[in-house]
Design an enzyme around this catalytic site. Structure first.
Site, mmCIF file in Angstrom:
data_model
loop_
_atom_site.group_PDB
_atom_site.id
_atom_site.type_symbol
_atom_site.label_atom_id
_atom_site.label_comp_id
_atom_site.label_asym_id
_atom_site.label_seq_id
_atom_site.Cartn_x
_atom_site.Cartn_y
_atom_site.Cartn_z
ATOM 1 N N CYS A 1 28.577 62.876 15.151
ATOM 2 C CA CYS A 1 27.874 63.481 16.284
ATOM 3 C C CYS A 1 26.397 63.791 15.998
ATOM 4 O O CYS A 1 25.614 62.866 15.904
ATOM 5 C CB CYS A 1 28.653 64.701 16.768
ATOM 6 S SG CYS A 1 28.302 65.115 18.479
ATOM 7 N N HIS B 1 34.596 64.478 16.649
ATOM 8 C CA HIS B 1 34.970 65.656 15.854
ATOM 9 C C HIS B 1 36.492 65.680 15.809
ATOM 10 O O HIS B 1 37.149 64.747 16.226
ATOM 11 C CB HIS B 1 34.487 66.933 16.544
ATOM 12 C CG HIS B 1 33.010 67.054 16.620
ATOM 13 N ND1 HIS B 1 32.229 67.341 15.530
ATOM 14 C CD2 HIS B 1 32.167 66.951 17.664
ATOM 15 C CE1 HIS B 1 30.967 67.416 15.918
ATOM 16 N NE2 HIS B 1 30.898 67.179 17.205
HETATM 17 N N1 GLN Z 1 23.568 68.531 19.665
HETATM 18 C C1 GLN Z 1 24.041 67.200 19.887
HETATM 19 C C2 GLN Z 1 24.394 66.952 21.340
HETATM 20 O O1 GLN Z 1 24.675 67.873 22.055
HETATM 21 C C3 GLN Z 1 25.212 66.919 18.983
HETATM 22 C C4 GLN Z 1 26.436 67.724 19.314
HETATM 23 C C5 GLN Z 1 27.508 67.672 18.286
HETATM 24 O O2 GLN Z 1 27.293 67.438 17.096
HETATM 25 N N2 GLN Z 1 28.716 67.998 18.726
HETATM 26 O O3 GLN Z 1 24.424 65.817 21.748
#
Ligand code: GLN
Length: 240
Positions: free
Chosen positions: A94, A191
């Site tokens: 992510c 995740h």
């Molecule tokens: N901050 C990033 C987004 O919102 C990654 C989010 C995350 O790692 N879950 O796209």
């Protein structure tokens, strides 16, 4: 045999149990008699990619991604690019995945210029893409995970997607792709954490790391009955 893992920004980028990926890698290697060490590469700590066989970075909020940008540009970016080009096994989740691309423009207009190690960019929108999801790799490995991101990632020609969507949004909710793959680097929005839920994918990473270091190594099979049942249960409950 010995495999060394570098865990990048473990304290800053760790959402939804991303650290569990390190545990899954470690356990599945130890169960096969392979020695494993894990070094935490935090802000301010430099690292040399030649010392490691597997690199891992988790996800984070826009805030953390912004905070660590300076640190990234103090040399870690060069090592990360070197690792990717030399074919090291690298798993990025992510926010950590977004970091490998050219840039991430947040939904509120902040421009985070990244290292451009891989050919893609990410742009955020206010509406987040959230939910249990699934995709399939080119080897036919079905992966279940959980996504929660504002960023929409668009791949360029220099890379391929990690998989095609079975259900959910993936890279951008438009083109049916999920994640990125280049040499032995894998980026994904998953995740969950991804590896404990998907033992076949974990073994793919372990096998690649062993091949890099020791040549043609066959992985000893492990009894995966429980892992497979758990994955099937997630598929039945949330996906199919
Ligand atoms: N901050 C990033 C987004 O919102 C990654 C989010 C995350 O790692 N879950 O796209």
């Amino acid at each position: 045999m010995m495999i060394k893992i570098a865990h990048l920004y473990p304290d800053m980028l760790n959402l939804y149990g991303d650290r569990g990926n390190i545990i899954a890698l470690t356990q599945r290697m130890r169960a096969r008699g392979i020695d494993v060490s894990v070094d935490q590469i935090t802000m301010g700590k430099s690292f040399n990619t030649d010392d490691y066989d597997i690199l891992f970075v988790g996800g984070g909020q826009d805030f953390e991604q912004d905070v660590l940008l300076d640190d990234l540009k103090k040399g870690k970016d060069i090592e990360i690019k070197r690792a990717i080009e030399s074919g090291k096994v690298f798993l990025a989740i992510c926010g950590g995945y977004q970091m490998l691309g050219k840039y991430y423009k947040t939904y509120d207009g902040k421009m985070l210029e990244y290292m451009g190690a891989l050919d893609f960019y990410t742009e955020g929108k206010e509406e987040r893409m959230i939910g249990n999801y699934a995709f399939k790799t080119k080897e036919g490995i079905e992966i279940v995970g959980f996504e929660n991101h504002s960023g929409r990632t668009y791949l360029g020609k220099g890379v391929e997607p990690l998989g095609t969507m079975i259900k959910g949004y993936g890279n951008n909710g438009e083109d049916g792709t999920e994640g990125v793959r280049y040499k032995n680097t894998f980026g994904t929005y998953s995740h969950g954490p991804i590896l404990p839920k998907n033992s076949k994918f974990t073994d793919l990473l372990i096998e690649l790391a062993l091949k890099n270091k020791y040549g043609d190594v066959e992985l000893t099979p492990l009894d995966d009955t429980l892992e497979q049942k758990a994955q099937q249960q997630v598929m039945n409950l949330y996906i199919k």
